[in-house]
Scaffold this motif. Structure first.
Motif, PDB file in Angstrom:
ATOM      1  N   ARG A  92       0.833  -1.206   0.000  1.00 34.00           N
ATOM      2  CA  ARG A  92       0.000   0.000   0.000  1.00 34.00           C
ATOM      3  C   ARG A  92       0.870   1.260   0.000  1.00 34.00           C
ATOM      4  O   ARG A  92       0.630   2.196  -0.756  1.00 34.00           O
ATOM      5  CB  ARG A  92      -0.927  -0.001   1.208  1.00 34.00           C
ATOM      6  CG  ARG A  92      -1.699   1.298   1.356  1.00 34.00           C
ATOM      7  CD  ARG A  92      -2.556   1.279   2.579  1.00 34.00           C
ATOM      8  NE  ARG A  92      -3.923   1.180   2.104  1.00 34.00           N
ATOM      9  CZ  ARG A  92      -4.956   0.920   2.855  1.00 34.00           C
ATOM     10  NH1 ARG A  92      -4.790   0.661   4.132  1.00 34.00           N
ATOM     11  NH2 ARG A  92      -6.158   0.890   2.357  1.00 34.00           N
ATOM     12  N   GLU A  93       1.914   1.281   0.861  1.00 35.54           N
ATOM     13  CA  GLU A  93       2.813   2.433   0.900  1.00 35.54           C
ATOM     14  C   GLU A  93       3.521   2.630  -0.444  1.00 35.54           C
ATOM     15  O   GLU A  93       3.692   3.758  -0.907  1.00 35.54           O
ATOM     16  CB  GLU A  93       3.859   2.258   2.004  1.00 35.54           C
ATOM     17  CG  GLU A  93       3.315   2.355   3.403  1.00 35.54           C
ATOM     18  CD  GLU A  93       4.322   1.935   4.454  1.00 35.54           C
ATOM     19  OE1 GLU A  93       4.214   2.456   5.583  1.00 35.54           O
ATOM     20  OE2 GLU A  93       5.199   1.097   4.167  1.00 35.54           O
TER      21      GLU A  93
ATOM     22  N   ASN B 125       2.385   1.768  -3.421  1.00 34.82           N
ATOM     23  CA  ASN B 125       1.409   2.299  -4.380  1.00 34.82           C
ATOM     24  C   ASN B 125       1.119   3.774  -4.139  1.00 34.82           C
ATOM     25  O   ASN B 125       0.869   4.520  -5.081  1.00 34.82           O
ATOM     26  CB  ASN B 125       0.103   1.508  -4.321  1.00 34.82           C
ATOM     27  CG  ASN B 125       0.251   0.137  -4.931  1.00 34.82           C
ATOM     28  OD1 ASN B 125       1.078  -0.067  -5.813  1.00 34.82           O
ATOM     29  ND2 ASN B 125      -0.536  -0.814  -4.451  1.00 34.82           N
ATOM     30  N   GLN B 126       1.152   4.205  -2.894  1.00 39.33           N
ATOM     31  CA  GLN B 126       0.836   5.592  -2.572  1.00 39.33           C
ATOM     32  C   GLN B 126       2.006   6.539  -2.831  1.00 39.33           C
ATOM     33  O   GLN B 126       1.798   7.720  -3.074  1.00 39.33           O
ATOM     34  CB  GLN B 126       0.391   5.712  -1.110  1.00 39.33           C
ATOM     35  CG  GLN B 126      -0.952   5.074  -0.860  1.00 39.33           C
ATOM     36  CD  GLN B 126      -1.322   5.059   0.617  1.00 39.33           C
ATOM     37  OE1 GLN B 126      -0.499   5.337   1.478  1.00 39.33           O
ATOM     38  NE2 GLN B 126      -2.575   4.722   0.894  1.00 39.33           N
ATOM     39  N   ASP B 127       3.245   6.047  -2.740  1.00 40.47           N
ATOM     40  CA  ASP B 127       4.400   6.931  -2.900  1.00 40.47           C
ATOM     41  C   ASP B 127       5.579   6.187  -3.535  1.00 40.47           C
ATOM     42  O   ASP B 127       6.565   5.877  -2.875  1.00 40.47           O
ATOM     43  CB  ASP B 127       4.801   7.521  -1.546  1.00 40.47           C
ATOM     44  CG  ASP B 127       5.671   8.754  -1.677  1.00 40.47           C
ATOM     45  OD1 ASP B 127       6.114   9.060  -2.808  1.00 40.47           O
ATOM     46  OD2 ASP B 127       5.908   9.402  -0.650  1.00 40.47           O
TER      47      ASP B 127
END
Length: 82
Positions: free
Chosen positions: A7-8, A10-12
């Motif tokens: 998730r991290e 994909n976000q940054d």
């Protein structure tokens, strides 16, 4: 070694790529390591691609290795041409 969850990542993605500049980054999926992000240069080094003597001798940490090989002794042999 830095860790990013899926998730991290994909976000940054940019932050993960910057972290990979200093070494491999572990990507986890559901708390378990699943992938490793690294620079292409590091990948080539680890996979043995594009290896030459200059690259091998410029690897970090080699200056701490002590290397003092014995001097080779070459002797001349007589030849019998009879």
């Amino acid at each position: 070694m830095p860790h990013f969850t899926s998730r991290e990542l994909n976000q940054d993605v940019s932050r993960a790529k910057r972290a990979a500049e200093t070494g491999p980054v572990i990507i986890t999926d559901r708390g378990r390591p699943s992938h490793v992000l690294m620079t292409y240069e590091e990948f080539e080094r680890l996979s043995g691609k594009r290896r030459n003597l200059v690259d091998a001798l410029s690897m970090p940490g080699l200056s701490s290795i002590e290397f003092d090989p014995p001097r080779a002794v070459i002797s001349v042999r007589e030849v019998d041409l009879s």
